[in-house]
Design a protein around this motif. Structure first.
Motif, PDB file in Angstrom:
ATOM      1  N   ASN A  29       0.862  -1.188   0.000  1.00 18.14           N
ATOM      2  CA  ASN A  29       0.000   0.000   0.000  1.00 18.14           C
ATOM      3  C   ASN A  29       0.894   1.232   0.000  1.00 18.14           C
ATOM      4  OD1 ASN A  29      -2.913   0.915   0.330  1.00 18.14           O
ATOM      5  ND2 ASN A  29      -1.899   2.111   1.932  1.00 18.14           N
ATOM      6  N   MET A  31       0.945   5.598   0.169  1.00 19.78           N
ATOM      7  CA  MET A  31       0.251   6.880   0.401  1.00 19.78           C
ATOM      8  C   MET A  31       1.186   8.044   0.109  1.00 19.78           C
ATOM      9  SD  MET A  31       0.165   7.648   4.527  1.00 19.78           S
ATOM     10  CE  MET A  31       0.686   9.364   4.444  1.00 19.78           C
ATOM     11  N   ASP A  80      -0.559  11.354  -6.901  1.00 13.48           N
ATOM     12  CA  ASP A  80      -1.710  12.071  -6.348  1.00 13.48           C
ATOM     13  C   ASP A  80      -2.855  11.099  -6.048  1.00 13.48           C
ATOM     14  OD1 ASP A  80      -2.725  14.818  -5.689  1.00 13.48           O
ATOM     15  OD2 ASP A  80      -4.312  14.191  -7.071  1.00 13.48           O
ATOM     16  N   CYS A  82      -2.574   8.153  -5.025  1.00 16.80           N
ATOM     17  CA  CYS A  82      -2.265   7.504  -3.740  1.00 16.80           C
ATOM     18  C   CYS A  82      -2.468   8.458  -2.565  1.00 16.80           C
ATOM     19  CB  CYS A  82      -0.828   6.978  -3.743  1.00 16.80           C
ATOM     20  SG  CYS A  82      -0.634   5.546  -4.819  1.00 16.80           S
ATOM     21  N   GLY A  83      -2.683   9.733  -2.860  1.00 18.39           N
ATOM     22  CA  GLY A  83      -2.948  10.724  -1.824  1.00 18.39           C
ATOM     23  C   GLY A  83      -4.420  11.061  -1.680  1.00 18.39           C
ATOM     24  N   THR A  85      -6.881   8.460  -2.279  1.00 19.64           N
ATOM     25  CA  THR A  85      -7.625   7.209  -2.066  1.00 19.64           C
ATOM     26  C   THR A  85      -6.982   6.465  -0.900  1.00 19.64           C
ATOM     27  OG1 THR A  85      -6.186   6.117  -3.665  1.00 19.64           O
ATOM     28  CG2 THR A  85      -8.334   6.855  -4.480  1.00 19.64           C
ATOM     29  N   LYS A  92      -4.567  -0.421  -3.735  1.00 21.41           N
ATOM     30  CA  LYS A  92      -3.573   0.388  -4.445  1.00 21.41           C
ATOM     31  C   LYS A  92      -2.320  -0.439  -4.783  1.00 21.41           C
ATOM     32  CE  LYS A  92      -3.984   3.893  -1.290  1.00 21.41           C
ATOM     33  NZ  LYS A  92      -3.613   5.178  -0.634  1.00 21.41           N
ATOM     34  N   TYR A 161       5.801  19.812  -3.560  1.00 22.66           N
ATOM     35  CA  TYR A 161       4.425  20.149  -3.176  1.00 22.66           C
ATOM     36  C   TYR A 161       4.396  21.494  -2.455  1.00 22.66           C
ATOM     37  CZ  TYR A 161       0.080  20.210  -0.600  1.00 22.66           C
ATOM     38  OH  TYR A 161      -1.125  20.591  -0.094  1.00 22.66           O
ATOM     39  N   TYR A 166       1.506  21.029  -7.339  1.00 20.95           N
ATOM     40  CA  TYR A 166       2.782  20.358  -7.556  1.00 20.95           C
ATOM     41  C   TYR A 166       3.674  21.216  -8.456  1.00 20.95           C
ATOM     42  CZ  TYR A 166       0.377  16.208  -5.799  1.00 20.95           C
ATOM     43  OH  TYR A 166      -0.324  15.323  -5.019  1.00 20.95           O
TER      44      TYR A 166
HETATM   45  C1  LIG Z   1       0.300  15.967  -1.892  1.00 13.79           C
HETATM   46  C2  LIG Z   1      -0.211  15.198  -0.707  1.00 13.79           C
HETATM   47  C3  LIG Z   1       0.524  15.171   0.462  1.00 13.79           C
HETATM   48  C4  LIG Z   1       0.078  14.461   1.581  1.00 13.79           C
HETATM   49  N1  LIG Z   1       0.834  14.454   2.710  1.00 13.79           N
HETATM   50  C5  LIG Z   1       0.435  13.713   3.766  1.00 13.79           C
HETATM   51  C6  LIG Z   1       1.277  13.622   4.919  1.00 13.79           C
HETATM   52  O1  LIG Z   1       2.395  14.157   4.976  1.00 13.79           O
HETATM   53  N2  LIG Z   1       0.814  12.891   5.968  1.00 13.79           N
HETATM   54  C7  LIG Z   1      -0.408  12.252   5.949  1.00 13.79           C
HETATM   55  O2  LIG Z   1      -0.779  11.609   6.948  1.00 13.79           O
HETATM   56  N3  LIG Z   1      -1.206  12.319   4.863  1.00 13.79           N
HETATM   57  C8  LIG Z   1      -0.806  13.011   3.763  1.00 13.79           C
HETATM   58  N4  LIG Z   1      -1.574  13.058   2.643  1.00 13.79           N
HETATM   59  C9  LIG Z   1      -2.865  12.353   2.625  1.00 13.79           C
HETATM   60  C10 LIG Z   1      -2.728  10.827   2.368  1.00 13.79           C
HETATM   61  O3  LIG Z   1      -1.839  10.551   1.305  1.00 13.79           O
HETATM   62  C11 LIG Z   1      -4.125  10.276   2.031  1.00 13.79           C
HETATM   63  O4  LIG Z   1      -4.977  10.432   3.151  1.00 13.79           O
HETATM   64  C12 LIG Z   1      -4.118   8.835   1.567  1.00 13.79           C
HETATM   65  O5  LIG Z   1      -5.397   8.552   1.071  1.00 13.79           O
HETATM   66  C13 LIG Z   1      -3.765   7.849   2.672  1.00 13.79           C
HETATM   67  O6  LIG Z   1      -3.729   6.591   2.113  1.00 13.79           O
HETATM   68  P1  LIG Z   1      -3.866   5.259   2.998  1.00 13.79           P
HETATM   69  O7  LIG Z   1      -5.114   5.403   3.843  1.00 13.79           O
HETATM   70  O8  LIG Z   1      -3.968   4.153   1.986  1.00 13.79           O
HETATM   71  O9  LIG Z   1      -2.632   5.178   3.835  1.00 13.79           O
HETATM   72  C14 LIG Z   1      -1.152  13.752   1.523  1.00 13.79           C
HETATM   73  C15 LIG Z   1      -1.903  13.762   0.327  1.00 13.79           C
HETATM   74  C16 LIG Z   1      -1.438  14.474  -0.778  1.00 13.79           C
HETATM   75  C17 LIG Z   1      -2.241  14.478  -2.057  1.00 13.79           C
END
Ligand SMILES: Cc1cc2nc3c(=O)[nH]c(=O)nc-3n(C[C@H](O)[C@H](O)[C@H](O)COP(=O)(O)O)c2cc1C
Length: 187
Positions: A29, A31, A80, A82-83, A85, A92, A161, A166
């Motif tokens: 997975n 993120m 993005d 992965c950020g 969803t 993923k 970012y 971006y």
């Molecule tokens: C550009 C960007 C930066 C992010 N930075 C963080 C971060 O630093 N910490 C965090 O907890 N979530 C961050 N997120 C949000 C997570 O990536 C998002 O909640 C993701 O869906 C988590 O996936 P997961 O539940 O599969 O782990 C960010 C999202 C984006 C688009």
């Protein structure tokens, strides 16, 4: 410089965009994370602030391993995705091709030019987020992103970012650990 107060905000310039990888229930997975930085030189460590609700955090706690993958601008759509969803609802594991290294349980992304394979060192509960500190046990760099002995930032072409957008890196400005030598006390 006149200042405008904005209250306590998480402002930092610039922020990287990395993909944190972990195996959750045996499935890779990833993120997106912008709150990531180097934490120590010896031993080499990295720190990333992860919200307690993230699916990825489950995998880090489960295996005590994770990875930090540096995507290039070419991967902006997938990064993005992965950020926006969560692995709690969507699979993923096939967004990228995964590979494994020494630790066996920290999935890394083949398409990303730089991968840091990490062993969990410590966590700190900061409130909404947990600061996850990992010891880097191996570093993987794509051959085409290397110039001489080290990675070349222009070849890595990392995703930057800031404020919901971006960017890519700009021009080289000066030599670090050197530009300051031109400072004159009389100024
Ligand atoms: C550009 C960007 C930066 C992010 N930075 C963080 C971060 O630093 N910490 C965090 O907890 N979530 C961050 N997120 C949000 C997570 O990536 C998002 O909640 C993701 O869906 C988590 O996936 P997961 O539940 O599969 O782990 C960010 C999202 C984006 C688009």
């Amino acid at each position: 410089m006149d200042k405008v107060t904005m209250g306590p905000k998480t402002l930092m310039y610039p922020m990287p965009t990395v993909l944190v990888g972990a195996s959750v229930g045996g499935k890779p997975n990833y993120m997106a994370a912008a709150w990531c930085s180097i934490a120590c030189m010896a031993p080499p460590m990295v720190a990333v602030a992860i919200n307690k609700a993230r699916h990825t955090l489950k995998g880090i706690n489960e295996n005590k391993t994770f990875s930090i993958n540096v995507p290039s601008t070419r991967q902006v759509v997938e990064a993005d995705y992965c950020g926006i969803t969560t692995g709690a609802r969507v699979d993923k594991s096939r967004v990228f091709e995964s590979f494994y290294g020494k630790l066996k349980t920290a999935p890394m992304i083949k398409e990303c030019p730089v991968n840091l394979e990490c062993k969990l060192f410590n966590t700190m509960d900061c409130g909404s987020h947990v600061l996850v500190v990992g010891e880097i046990v191996e570093t993987y760099v794509a051959q085409e992103a290397v110039a001489g002995d080290s990675p070349d930032i222009k070849k890595v072409d990392p995703l930057i970012y800031s404020d919901g957008k971006y960017y890519r890196v700009g021009e080289r400005l000066a030599d670090a650990f050197s530009a300051g030598k031109a400072y004159k006390k009389s100024r």
